[in-house]
Design a protein around this motif. Sequence first.
Motif, PDB file in Angstrom:
ATOM      1  N   GLY A   1      35.927 -49.089  22.281  1.00  0.00           N
ATOM      2  CA  GLY A   1      35.140 -48.285  23.204  1.00  0.00           C
ATOM      3  C   GLY A   1      35.865 -47.041  23.664  1.00  0.00           C
ATOM      4  O   GLY A   1      35.256 -45.983  23.863  1.00  0.00           O
ATOM      5  N   GLY A   2      37.193 -47.141  23.836  1.00  0.00           N
ATOM      6  CA  GLY A   2      37.976 -45.959  24.168  1.00  0.00           C
ATOM      7  C   GLY A   2      38.011 -44.967  23.027  1.00  0.00           C
ATOM      8  O   GLY A   2      37.936 -43.752  23.227  1.00  0.00           O
ATOM      9  N   ALA A   3      38.125 -45.486  21.802  1.00  0.00           N
ATOM     10  CA  ALA A   3      38.090 -44.618  20.623  1.00  0.00           C
ATOM     11  C   ALA A   3      36.757 -43.894  20.528  1.00  0.00           C
ATOM     12  O   ALA A   3      36.701 -42.683  20.270  1.00  0.00           O
ATOM     13  CB  ALA A   3      38.325 -45.450  19.365  1.00  0.00           C
ATOM     14  N   LEU A   4      35.660 -44.627  20.734  1.00  0.00           N
ATOM     15  CA  LEU A   4      34.335 -44.015  20.620  1.00  0.00           C
ATOM     16  C   LEU A   4      34.070 -43.055  21.774  1.00  0.00           C
ATOM     17  O   LEU A   4      33.301 -42.093  21.621  1.00  0.00           O
ATOM     18  CB  LEU A   4      33.267 -45.098  20.532  1.00  0.00           C
ATOM     19  CG  LEU A   4      33.379 -46.012  19.309  1.00  0.00           C
ATOM     20  CD1 LEU A   4      32.236 -47.011  19.272  1.00  0.00           C
ATOM     21  CD2 LEU A   4      33.436 -45.211  18.005  1.00  0.00           C
ATOM     22  N   THR A   5      34.698 -43.289  22.919  1.00  0.00           N
ATOM     23  CA  THR A   5      34.633 -42.314  24.005  1.00  0.00           C
ATOM     24  C   THR A   5      35.243 -40.994  23.558  1.00  0.00           C
ATOM     25  O   THR A   5      34.671 -39.912  23.772  1.00  0.00           O
ATOM     26  CB  THR A   5      35.366 -42.863  25.239  1.00  0.00           C
ATOM     27  OG1 THR A   5      34.662 -44.013  25.714  1.00  0.00           O
ATOM     28  CG2 THR A   5      35.463 -41.845  26.345  1.00  0.00           C
ATOM     29  N   LEU A   6      36.409 -41.053  22.900  1.00  0.00           N
ATOM     30  CA  LEU A   6      37.030 -39.836  22.362  1.00  0.00           C
ATOM     31  C   LEU A   6      36.166 -39.209  21.275  1.00  0.00           C
ATOM     32  O   LEU A   6      36.001 -37.980  21.226  1.00  0.00           O
ATOM     33  CB  LEU A   6      38.409 -40.161  21.800  1.00  0.00           C
ATOM     34  CG  LEU A   6      39.489 -40.580  22.785  1.00  0.00           C
ATOM     35  CD1 LEU A   6      40.744 -41.042  22.042  1.00  0.00           C
ATOM     36  CD2 LEU A   6      39.833 -39.449  23.751  1.00  0.00           C
ATOM     37  N   ALA A   7      35.620 -40.047  20.387  1.00  0.00           N
ATOM     38  CA  ALA A   7      34.775 -39.530  19.305  1.00  0.00           C
ATOM     39  C   ALA A   7      33.552 -38.826  19.863  1.00  0.00           C
ATOM     40  O   ALA A   7      33.179 -37.728  19.421  1.00  0.00           O
ATOM     41  CB  ALA A   7      34.363 -40.672  18.376  1.00  0.00           C
ATOM     42  N   CYS A   8      32.903 -39.461  20.831  1.00  0.00           N
ATOM     43  CA  CYS A   8      31.697 -38.895  21.428  1.00  0.00           C
ATOM     44  C   CYS A   8      31.977 -37.518  22.027  1.00  0.00           C
ATOM     45  O   CYS A   8      31.238 -36.562  21.785  1.00  0.00           O
ATOM     46  CB  CYS A   8      31.167 -39.856  22.490  1.00  0.00           C
ATOM     47  SG  CYS A   8      29.646 -39.324  23.305  1.00  0.00           S
ATOM     48  N   ALA A   9      33.046 -37.418  22.807  1.00  0.00           N
ATOM     49  CA  ALA A   9      33.370 -36.146  23.454  1.00  0.00           C
ATOM     50  C   ALA A   9      33.868 -35.103  22.462  1.00  0.00           C
ATOM     51  O   ALA A   9      33.765 -33.903  22.715  1.00  0.00           O
ATOM     52  CB  ALA A   9      34.394 -36.366  24.558  1.00  0.00           C
ATOM     53  N   SER A  10      34.424 -35.551  21.339  1.00  0.00           N
ATOM     54  CA  SER A  10      34.861 -34.617  20.298  1.00  0.00           C
ATOM     55  C   SER A  10      33.672 -34.002  19.575  1.00  0.00           C
ATOM     56  O   SER A  10      33.677 -32.811  19.243  1.00  0.00           O
ATOM     57  CB  SER A  10      35.744 -35.340  19.279  1.00  0.00           C
ATOM     58  OG  SER A  10      36.934 -35.814  19.859  1.00  0.00           O
ATOM     59  N   LEU A  11      32.658 -34.820  19.305  1.00  0.00           N
ATOM     60  CA  LEU A  11      31.510 -34.378  18.511  1.00  0.00           C
ATOM     61  C   LEU A  11      30.357 -33.877  19.363  1.00  0.00           C
ATOM     62  O   LEU A  11      29.460 -33.186  18.851  1.00  0.00           O
ATOM     63  CB  LEU A  11      31.040 -35.531  17.612  1.00  0.00           C
ATOM     64  CG  LEU A  11      32.100 -36.046  16.627  1.00  0.00           C
ATOM     65  CD1 LEU A  11      31.559 -37.238  15.843  1.00  0.00           C
ATOM     66  CD2 LEU A  11      32.566 -34.939  15.672  1.00  0.00           C
ATOM     67  N   GLU A  12      30.350 -34.218  20.643  1.00  0.00           N
ATOM     68  CA  GLU A  12      29.379 -33.687  21.608  1.00  0.00           C
ATOM     69  C   GLU A  12      30.179 -33.110  22.772  1.00  0.00           C
ATOM     70  O   GLU A  12      30.427 -33.774  23.776  1.00  0.00           O
ATOM     71  CB  GLU A  12      28.420 -34.792  22.072  1.00  0.00           C
ATOM     72  CG  GLU A  12      27.408 -34.381  23.127  1.00  0.00           C
ATOM     73  CD  GLU A  12      26.786 -33.010  22.894  1.00  0.00           C
ATOM     74  OE1 GLU A  12      27.339 -32.002  23.401  1.00  0.00           O
ATOM     75  OE2 GLU A  12      25.747 -32.937  22.223  1.00  0.00           O
TER      76      GLU A  12
END
Length: 319
Positions: free
Chosen positions: A185-196
Motif C-alpha cells: 500500500g505504501g508502494a502504491l501510494t508512491l505510484a499513485c502520486a507519481s502517475l497522478e
Amino acid sequence: MPLVDMPLEQLYAYEGRSPRPEDLDAYWERALDEMRAVDPQVELTPSSFQVPFADCFDLYFTGVRGARIHAKYVRPKNVSEPHPAIIQFHGYTGNAGDWSDKLTYAALGYSVFAMDCRGQGGSSEDTGSVKGTTHHGHIIRGLNDHPDNLLMRHIFLDTAQLAGIAMNMPEVDADRVGAIGGSQGGALTLACASLEPRIKKLAPVYPFLCDYRRVWEMDLAKDAYGELRTFFRHFDPRHEREDEIFEKLGYIDLQHLANRIQGEVLMTVGLADTICPPSTQFAAYNKITAPKSTDIYPDFGHEHLPEVSDRTIQFMLGL
C-alpha cells in the motif's frame, strides 16, 4: 538500536542500486496514454454495509487490458461540497479491508476510496495473460514478456486511474486529495502520486517495490520479495540474464518514479525492517524533490507501528 541496514545518516544519502531503464519516461508516458484511452465505465452500487453519517458504495471501473477493478467508496453525508478525499491502498495479496476502517476519515468529512488490487485478495479482475510464469508473485508476472505486459505496471495505472475518477466526482475537491497505505500500500501510494501528480499529500508506510537489486544483494529475497529468488531458480539458474532482469524490474521500481511526485510526503520507516529494507525505501525517498519528511521508528520492523494512524490523520488534516 538494532542495525539491519545502513546507519541513518547513510540512509539519507543512499541513491539506490537497481538500474534505471533509459526509456523509462517514454515507457510511462506510453502507459498513461493507454490508461487515458480506456472508457472507465464507472459503476456505483450501494453496499449492504451502511452507517448514519456516510453512504457506502461498491465502485467498479474498467482499467487497462479490460479488467474490472473494484474499490470501496465511502462518502460522508451532510458535508459541504466539494470536500477532500483519501485514496487508500492495501498490503501485498490483501484487499480493500473492512468498511469500518474508512469511517474515521468519513467522520472528518472526507470521502474515501479503497482499491482492490487486480489478482489479489479482493474483487478486482486479473485479465492479463502473459508469456512465461504466472506462479507465485505479481512482481515477476510478465518478466519474461514485453515490459508493457508487467502486471505491476497495470496495478500502478489502476491507482492513478482511481485517483482521477475520485477527482472527477462532483462532491470531491480535486485539489484536496491524499493517498495512504503501508507495505505494498505504501508502494502504491508512491505510484499513485507519481502517475497522478495532483495528489496533494501522501503518507506511505514502509513502502514495498523499491530497489530490487539492493534487496537481492542483502540476501533478503524472501518473504514478500521471495518471488525474485523463485524466478531466478526457475528461469535463470546461472544468472546469465541478471542485468537484463534487474533492468526490466526498473520499470516498476518506485525509486525511478519518485521524482515525478509533486505532493507533500510523510514517509514512515522502521529501521529494523527486514521485509522491505530501510535502504530500499530511502532509495525512493531521496529522489523525491517535493516537500517531504520522515517518521523514523528505530526499534521496529515490518509490523504495526504505534501512533502511525494517528500521525497520518493529523498530516491529512492539512488537505
